[in-house]
Design an enzyme around this catalytic site. Structure first.
Site, mmCIF file in Angstrom:
data_model
loop_
_atom_site.group_PDB
_atom_site.id
_atom_site.type_symbol
_atom_site.label_atom_id
_atom_site.label_comp_id
_atom_site.label_asym_id
_atom_site.label_seq_id
_atom_site.Cartn_x
_atom_site.Cartn_y
_atom_site.Cartn_z
ATOM 1 C CE LYS A 171 -3.570 1.798 2.778
ATOM 2 N NZ LYS A 171 -4.931 1.904 3.797
ATOM 3 C CB SER A 178 -7.796 3.470 2.796
ATOM 4 O OG SER A 178 -7.503 2.789 3.888
ATOM 5 C CB SER A 206 -8.268 0.783 5.567
ATOM 6 O OG SER A 206 -8.602 1.827 5.318
#
Ligand code: GLN
Length: 486
Positions: free
Chosen positions: A79, A154, A178
């Site tokens: 990420k 996210s 997330s």
């Protein structure tokens, strides 16, 4: 060999160890798949093909030298809020668009020590604020199960990269859901470890008392393998605990005899999609068949305050953490002015997107004199009540089971203009960060081809029990084997 990109970590490891394939071949296969799939899903903000192939060559050397660990030579995606030395780390924000960190996050360093191949950096909601990956400053990511729908967020890019077989596994971060919510929306496995289990050093801070890094994988065994590498104490992060880390692979036993599982009714919220409820009931009945003692009616009555408390606490911490982006030290800097104050103002005005600004304003307001007691302090008290309630529940139960989200993935654009609707996507996941306990989402079925995730929650530092339940359920079902129609 065809379709190497479809392998799990354990399968790839066996083939690498047995010298049936090389890491370079595996990496090429993933990069090829990634190039095709990206045209549709847009999961990556940076692809590092060249360095990935170099890392793969290094890994192949390690393998021939007999130094092969479970993650050696396996390609992954990180990420874009975890620092990677020499590779841009943007947080999907204009303000960090050209930021190249001079150091690696501890998790990246640990994975490097075992010979990771980094394929690239995954798209996300800007600064991890969001539930759909639509808040990325660059582009939205699409759900491979239905390209008109969101992948969740996210960590949407990380979940999609794994679901679409671009990467063998990924790392995400989870402040209020997330990792788990996008894992549920994309039908992959995602774990948020206990607060303190995994180092946050080098993770760009959103809400420091809630943030944790965790794995997103194709199955439960792979999740255990990644947890084995990233967990543990780090002198650079004083919130990481010095307790020993168990070998999570040993918790993978496919029976649930004598395990007590509670089903908290507050997680079957009003407005929940009826089909999701049915899938959950079927999945829980499966756990019972596997030997678990299920109590179908547990009450955690403070759950209803978790969302409100979270949206005071997380923005408050974010408003303090994001003060560092002043255009002076690093990142985007607005230069076209003679006054320092105007430069700072404009840096933030143009550098941050709407949701990030909304959180900074909410947080600054909640922390300001006169409102601090009414909002921030009260939310902290609610936090204690929620944590105590979980502690009490875990005196009676080994684990709690809930849906990961009350609905299947929603359409792109459907919730962007309504922040409260967007915030509601996390009702089932954010109480877990408030309490600091671990949670995992695993595939539990489909509604008209759209994934539904089951969330399993456990005591602080008892990731092993979560993995055991998840593994037993996975062995008894084949949801995790289904692939999106890309
Ligand atoms: N969706 C939640 C938020 O926007 C959680 C995000 C996260 O876990 N990073 O705050």
């Amino acid at each position: 060999m065809d379709d190497l990109h479809r392998l799990t970590i354990s399968e790839a490891h066996q083939l690498l160890k047995g010298k049936k394939i090389s890491s370079v071949e595996l990496t090429r296969a993933c990069l090829k798949r990634l190039a095709q799939a990206e045209k549709k899903v847009h999961a990556c903000v940076t692809v590092c093909a060249e360095t990935a192939l170099k890392q793969a060559e290094e890994a192949d050397k390690a393998v021939s030298g007999g130094k092969v660990q479970p993650l050696t030579g396996i390609p992954a995606i990180i990420k874009d809020n975890m620092c990677t030395r020499g590779i841009k780390t943007t947080c999907a924000s204009r303000i960090l668009e050209n930021f190249v960190p001079p150091y690696n996050a501890t998790v990246v360093e640990k994975l490097k020590d075992t010979g990771i191949v980094i394929l690239g950096k995954a798209n996300m909601d800007e600064f991890a604020m969001g539930s759909s990956t639509e808040n990325s400053a660059f582009f939205p990511t699409r759900n491979p199960w239905d390209l008109d729908r969101v992948p969740g967020g996210s960590s949407g890019g990380s979940a999609v990269a794994v679901a679409a077989d671009e990467a063998i596994y990924a790392l995400g971060s989870d402040t209020g859901g997330s990792i788990r919510q996008p894992a549920g929306f994309c039908s992959v496995v995602g774990m948020k470890p206990t607060y303190g289990r995994v180092s946050r050093f080098g993770l760009v801070a959103f809400a420091s008392s809630l943030d944790q890094i965790g794995p997103i994988t194709k199955n439960v065994a792979d999740c255990a393998l990644v947890m084995n590498v990233i967990s543990g104490h780090d002198p650079h992060d004083s919130t990481s605990v010095p307790d020993p880390v168990p070998d999570y692979i040993r918790s993978l036993v496919p029976d649930l005899k004598k395990l007590r599982i509670g089903i908290p009714r507050e997680y079957f919220v009003e407005g929940m999609q009826p089909e999701v409820r049915v899938i959950m009931q079927t999945a829980i009945a499966r756990l019972e068949e596997l030997g678990a003692e299920v109590d179908w009616d547990v009450s955690l009555r403070h759950t209803k305050y978790a969302l409100a408390a979270y949206y005071i606490l997380a923005p408050s911490e974010a408003s303090a953490n994001l003060a560092r982006y002043d255009g002076v030290k690093y990142g985007f800097s607005y230069q076209d002015t003679s006054s320092m104050w105007e430069a700072m103002e404009k840096t933030k005005q143009f550098g941050f997107g709407a949701e990030v600004k909304r959180r900074i304003m909410l947080g600054t307001y909640a922390l300001s004199a006169g409102y601090y007691d009414a909002y921030y302090l009260k939310a902290q008290k609610v936090r204690t009540l929620i944590k105590q309630e979980f502690d009490r529940a875990f005196e009676k139960y080994d684990a709690l089971v809930t849906p990961t989200s009350p609905t299947v993935p929603f359409k792109l654009g459907e919730r962007v203009d309504d922040p409260v609707q967007m915030y509601l996507s996390d009702v089932c996941t954010l109480p877990i960060n408030i309490a600091g306990i671990p949670g995992i989402s695993i595939p539990a079925g489909f509604v008209d081809g759209l994934p539904v995730g089951m969330q399993i929650l456990g005591k602080h530092f008892d990731e092993a029990t979560l993995l055991r339940i998840a593994f037993a359920y996975e062995q008894a079902t084949d949801w995790h084997k289904q692939k999106p129609p890309l």
